[in-house]
Write an enzyme that holds these catalytic residues in place. Structure first.
Site, PDB file in Angstrom:
ATOM      1  N   HIS A   1     -16.292   8.931-106.652  1.00 13.83           N
ATOM      2  CA  HIS A   1     -15.612   9.842-107.560  1.00 13.83           C
ATOM      3  C   HIS A   1     -16.392  11.157-107.542  1.00 13.83           C
ATOM      4  CE1 HIS A   1     -15.054   5.887-109.602  1.00 13.83           C
ATOM      5  NE2 HIS A   1     -13.942   6.347-110.079  1.00 13.83           N
TER       6      HIS A   1
ATOM      7  N   ASP B   1     -19.433  11.060-109.814  1.00 21.32           N
ATOM      8  CA  ASP B   1     -20.580  10.237-109.429  1.00 21.32           C
ATOM      9  C   ASP B   1     -21.635  11.016-108.684  1.00 21.32           C
ATOM     10  OD1 ASP B   1     -18.896   8.123-110.143  1.00 21.32           O
ATOM     11  OD2 ASP B   1     -18.305   7.747-108.057  1.00 21.32           O
TER      12      ASP B   1
ATOM     13  N   GLU C   1      -7.908  -4.427-106.574  1.00 18.15           N
ATOM     14  CA  GLU C   1      -9.245  -4.913-106.939  1.00 18.15           C
ATOM     15  C   GLU C   1      -9.144  -6.356-107.391  1.00 18.15           C
ATOM     16  OE1 GLU C   1     -11.887  -2.508-109.462  1.00 18.15           O
ATOM     17  OE2 GLU C   1     -12.559  -4.376-110.394  1.00 18.15           O
TER      18      GLU C   1
ATOM     19  N   ASP D   1     -10.605  -3.335-103.349  1.00 11.01           N
ATOM     20  CA  ASP D   1     -11.873  -3.238-104.070  1.00 11.01           C
ATOM     21  C   ASP D   1     -12.381  -4.659-104.252  1.00 11.01           C
ATOM     22  OD1 ASP D   1     -11.950  -0.500-104.249  1.00 11.01           O
ATOM     23  OD2 ASP D   1     -12.072  -0.435-106.427  1.00 11.01           O
TER      24      ASP D   1
ATOM     25  N   ASP E   1     -16.864  -6.968-112.679  1.00 14.01           N
ATOM     26  CA  ASP E   1     -17.210  -6.356-111.388  1.00 14.01           C
ATOM     27  C   ASP E   1     -18.417  -7.022-110.735  1.00 14.01           C
ATOM     28  OD1 ASP E   1     -15.116  -4.534-111.545  1.00 14.01           O
ATOM     29  OD2 ASP E   1     -16.350  -2.851-112.203  1.00 14.01           O
TER      30      ASP E   1
HETATM   31 CO   LIG Z   1     -13.269  -3.451-111.942  1.00 14.22          CO
HETATM   32 CO   LIG Z   2     -11.923  -0.775-108.552  1.00 17.26          CO
END
Ligand SMILES: [Co+2]
Ligand SMILES: [Co+2]
Ligand SMILES: [Co+2]
Ligand SMILES: [Co+2]
Ligand SMILES: [Co+2]
Ligand SMILES: [Co+2]
Ligand SMILES: [Co+2]
Ligand SMILES: [Co+2]
Lengths: 438, 438, 438, 438
Positions: free
Chosen positions: C99, C102, C266, C294, C307
């Protein structure tokens, strides 16, 4: 001869076999950490899903053709028993488990129920003797009949409580006479649908009294097996009192039974309670109430008890790690409380599913053995807790410090402990690497 | 003067007011079943969400302008305390609650932490005396600092355990000196992220030792308040040991503390544990460990602790029914462990949210009173369990029957109990009808 | 030199290595179905979790020591870029993704943001040329800053929409100039917190207009990469419009964009939406909008986006089956949108986690290859649907029958089709058996 | 005369009545925003739960005594119809809804099924004429019979597809002749149990073809009612294609049917999909496919379709707000797809449950009216989106800006929009305050 006679006996053919009716991993004599694989697993077939269900769900009727469906006569009950023992022996598993209601001819009163049970007990005794198949556990179905709509031991009507006592005493004694190694209570409707009509405190007290009566009866008749409670958080009720292992432990303590009763942990019940299966196993060992296992899996997207056959050995392997470390399941075993999918209408699907499930368990045990031999997991844990084996750690646990004493130490030494890596990703990679089967 | 000085004092204006900064239902002197509404509720504002948070979430920074954000100096801590007490008095609520870390200037060592705490204790003592605002409870934040990443009492490092002892002793004593009516432990990271690096049995033992030290210290210093554990199933950890009321009760019994420690039940923690809030309240009363309440709500679609202000009185009213039946919350109260939404950036949103939440509680209490006066719920429950007050029911519970005895009764009397309607829909309709406010 | 310089380069050492800093499965040149493993996977490191996060969660601050934490100056942004490229090259992965927020120094206005982005673009261009590391995709962070609290393209304020346009245009053009192969939009706050303040229809229209502007701009600047939407059902919002693949497809059609935009799926977002990851992959192929992945996993007990790095290859292998069958990911890749656990404070944990995750992916691909070579899955599916390749099946799908015509066929032929076994347990056992790695 | 003849007709007795067999809120002639309450609600009784189910669940058999249980003969089917119409008229609701399978005598072939349906159609026509009760909708049960175990329109066997066509054509035509105002398709098994045996793309295509055939047939026979799809995410299947409103909309567009087909939204199906009911209603209006409602509620702790009668008017009131704002349900209505609890064994429980549910709906509508009259919700929304009615906002939506143009505006004007309070807590308090019934 039965509908199951066309297959088997199922043999071990090794990892490269593509025969769905052969074991690829489960070699029952394979030695794992000094004990045979078959002796670690103590495999058990469940009568209810495999012989007394027909593939119905809430939106449709049965799909599996079994000659004994519909109202069950004594003749049909016997044909079903023939088929069940035919299946057990062809599959090659050493144990079975049953509810009274799964095996008997339909009965319309308690005396008739008990008569019908006695008839099947005699037949089972003979078949067990002939085949060598053993009974892991018996149990009472005190949840299907309308009389139990509001529970059995927790029913608002003490007559239902008494009726349940009549039913439980009979099947406990049958279990004892058949050499059953455990007796299980699953509280299918021991819970509530709404608090608005429920006296929670009274129901818990009634439930405690019933369980005490069961334990007293066990000792009275000389039954040496283990009494087990099977936790489940809900379904069919909105809330079931035996929610999970820790809750059951609290209930046992409250009723003075924590040395008398253990748990039968079901994979899918653990996940319905939003707990990992391995959590329930570790908690049961930590609390000293590890009993037996109902092996299956839930679908991670479904919010009810799907009781599917297990197929992911890695997921199970982390639960078998503490089992191997603790020397095994004692009087318990691995009972396939697992049912075919409604579309699995071929007779041989029942074999295929059990074979696949058994191979999954075998993989899980072998992977757990690999983790133990690898030592990295155990070493990491030992290092992480090393401080509690120092004099300082031991003194704390031996009560040598009060809160104020310990606060003084922290101040005087100006303690400033730093976080240490938990190495979670590393340890997870060790588990993954230990999944190799050779 | 503070950012909260433009509003208030908040007054009761009655049900037709459309002033968002006035109570429409909460008339603190209204008599409900012989006790004032204010005395049933014992309303409490939580320091952390209301003064020490800034609207950040995992995907973005703070949005609420508060003059004391960022690194907190002693001067800022005092300005924050001024603002907090300004808010309490303008809102008109009698209690507040805090963690040590919420109120003090930032500290970089345990001695500095304790010094900073003492400074704020002195300031609070003065403000409490001036305003009449009382302390419902104090607590230690032993989860935010990196040193607690692996837990406090359940940390693998006994030095962290000792550090936590230093922190807890200080805030317990501050709570005691400020006349706090309870002391709370919320085990934010007392749990695990992965079983692979966790010695579950050891951690539970350490946790039990710590709690015993806390109780011993309470008695040593003469603190007469109640020690409370606040259950939560997970978050931030994957699994938190104090999962729910029944689990906490098992843990207390295991450590001999079931007479010493009660629970602080949070609505959103109950629902994260997939339990109704009213279940947790009823269970706590049934087990004799009802302590206090953290009032908020979760979003039924979100899987984490959203800590929203409550807005559905009917949902809460069924939890206040047992509270009223049991005579109230004792040393406990209704603490708004509730936070503004991130978009609620106006200063007056903090008032609006509390006013709305308080009116929701008031409605819930008044509806619960209506249910009690209506009698249909209590009558239905009494009738449903009447059998347990007969000689037969009493004899069972007094142990006059063994399992075999009772089985014999069932057989001899040829018992055949029939299901009785649970009247769930009827009872639910009574609850709905009792929501009328007048 | 950076904090990551002590490790690497990471090498392939084969399945028996116990070096946590070596690949055991991922041999990038291994040929799988005629293509190199590295070319199937197109491995990508995510800048945000690995370099611009510090281990904080909602209950505590950062734990990972990274020299560039706190307010980011240009100097720090450059040091971070040095470290990131050091890590990429030592890990040996071909792609990265980022991004705007980031990578840049903190900015306080849109012009400053764009300036800072341009500076980092120049640095990245140079580093990419030096190292050969490529850009899988760029994206805008239009959700963290308070201005985006109510969304970006779906903000009630058109000035926020315009601001977002300014930000997106800049990063799209940077992505284009850096040779990025895709441009991603994740609608972090494109949704709502409460319907009470939301004009759903208007917000969906604004969102559609914004996406059309993005596609028009892509063509205008000659960007040949793929525009991707990343579905997620909620968090941080209560409801996010891009809920899952099927929902996104409906939105694309409504806005005439179903040929222009694909999805970035994702794993953890799929499971938060209560969908299997493999479902989302199959659905994306079925709808013609498969874009990129993802890669991570959620904890099955946690209700938010954890995550985590993946570790169960069997779970992933069933998603790689359609990927291999469809010839791969096109311009997409496997981006590790995965973060270390808060306790993983060692610098080498970042390597360990990526290595383990990459080996998990490699296992999944190799297992999927085994399933394809095994043929039993494909054969079973072909047989199951064979009826649709008969003239009767084809005629139905070619529209040769009306409902009445077909009803007449059913009646005339007195059709009475019987259920056929779905063989679910058998097919699941084939998947399990194909997990052997050699 | 029927088992339902002892009660009724149910009358409106006003808010203070404690008669469970009287309406306290539902005065059908009460005028709400210029239309009668009865005309807003268009109340409908569902045949299946109320007359063709018996209280069984997955763990036990039926508990409700209904004379026509077991295998249904024509005589029983007629007795059931007598009882149903007796109930409709005594309850005083204007509509009913049914599946073919709910009403007919059991049939063993398609021709017999159609004959049996015709017989009941004739009976219904007569009863409808006599009583004035109207048909809200008809539907086919294409999920209970084993032939549909793998779906109907999405079955791998085209003969099942053809059989379903035969069944659907018959009930569509019956619905048409009976003056039904809608025809509903609920895809009970249009989905999959495992992707391993599923060709997702093919099944979606078959499903699209089937739906097109249905729409073509509607026009051919001149049916003027609305075709409705009822979304549900899963159960009985693991995944059902008609997951929710947005997913159905995507499917309709893909098949060119978005102008032809609308949705029948069920409360409990919405929550199983982890969506608020009010979300589904708002989304359906936003997409132009709002059709009808299945009214019930799920238990927030249970992961399956509990189909309980609604009892929380506040929860429903926020869904009736857009319904009132949009002028009502058109050809749709409020169908009680709600079933008694298994313990509700008294015959009058069916009345009590419907009465309570109807009063809940009535409260919800009256509360929604109060919200509209109060204006604070509408005013807040208008103010929040005011920017989109300025020339700048309109120009954006009319396509007058490209992404680059808008970016230039943001830069030139140095836009720096600030977050504005979303006032969520305030708006929630308005909803709560509008629950007063007078
Ligand atoms: Co996530
Ligand atoms: Co993602
Ligand atoms: Co079980
Ligand atoms: Co189960
Ligand atoms: Co709390
Ligand atoms: Co909370
Ligand atoms: Co429905
Ligand atoms: Co439903």
């Amino acid at each position: 001869m039965s509908i199951f006679s066309e297959v088997g006996p199922i043999k071990y053919e090794g990892p490269d076999s593509t025969n769905p009716l052969a074991y690829k991993v489960y070699d029952k004599d394979r030695v794992v950490l000094g004990k045979k694989l078959g002796d670690w697993l103590r495999l058990t077939v469940a009568y209810w899903h495999s012989f007394s269900s027909f593939g119905s769900d809430m939106f449709g009727g049965g799909t599996w053709n079994r000659p004994w469906s519909g109202k069950v006569t004594q003749e049909q009950a016997e044909a079903r028993a023939d088929a069940a023992f035919d299946f057990f022996t062809r599959l090659g598993t050493p144990y079975f488990a049953f509810h009274d209601a799964d095996v008997i001819a339909d009965a319309s009163s308690l005396p008739e129920h008990i008569d019908n049970l006695k008839k099947m007990e005699d037949i089972f005794a003979k078949k067990m003797s002939q085949t060598g198949v053993k009974l892991l556990w018996g149990t009472a179905n005190a949840f299907s009949h309308p009389r139990y709509a509001a529970g059995a031991a927790t029913n608002p009507d003490p007559e239902v409580f008494a009726y349940a006592a009549g039913q439980v005493r009979a099947i406990m004694e049958t279990t004892h006479r058949l050499g059953g190694e455990n007796y299980v209570l699953w509280g299918g409707r021991e819970g509530y649908d709404t608090l608005l009509n429920t006296d929670l405190k009274a129901e818990l007290a009634h439930f405690g009294r019933f369980l005490n009566m069961v334990v007293e009866h066990k000792h009275k008749i000389g039954f040496k097996g283990t009494i087990l409670i099977e936790p489940k958080p809900f379904e069919p009720t909105k809330h079931q009192y035996d929610r999970d292992t820790a809750t059951v432990f609290g209930f046992l303590q409250k009723n003075g039974l924590e040395k008398e009763v253990k748990v039968n942990i079901e994979v899918n019940h653990a996940t319905l309670a939003n707990l990992d299966f391995e959590h329930e196993v570790e908690m049961a060992y930590a609390l000293g109430i590890m009993g037996s296992l109902d092996i299956n899996r839930g679908d991670p997207r479904s919010g009810w008890d799907t009781d599917q056959f297990p197929n992911n050995a890695q997921d199970l392997s982390v639960a078998f790690l503490p089992i191997l470390e603790n020397g095994g399941l004692g009087t318990g075993g691995c009972n396939f409380d697992a049912k075919l999918r409604r579309q699995s209408v071929d007779v041989n699907d029942l074999y295929i599913a059990h074979v696949a499930g058994i191979d999954t368990l075998a993989r899980a045990v072998i992977s757990a053995e690999a983790m133990i031999k690898d030592k990295r997991l155990a070493d990491a844990k030992a290092a992480r807790y090393a401080g509690w084996s120092t004099p300082f750690g031991k003194d704390i646990m031996e009560g040598k410090y009060s809160l104020a004493d310990l606060a003084d130490v922290a101040l005087k030494k100006n303690l400033n402990p730093k976080p240490v890596s938990g190495k979670q990703e590393l340890l997870e990679s060790v588990v993954a690497q230990c999944q190799k089967i050779s």
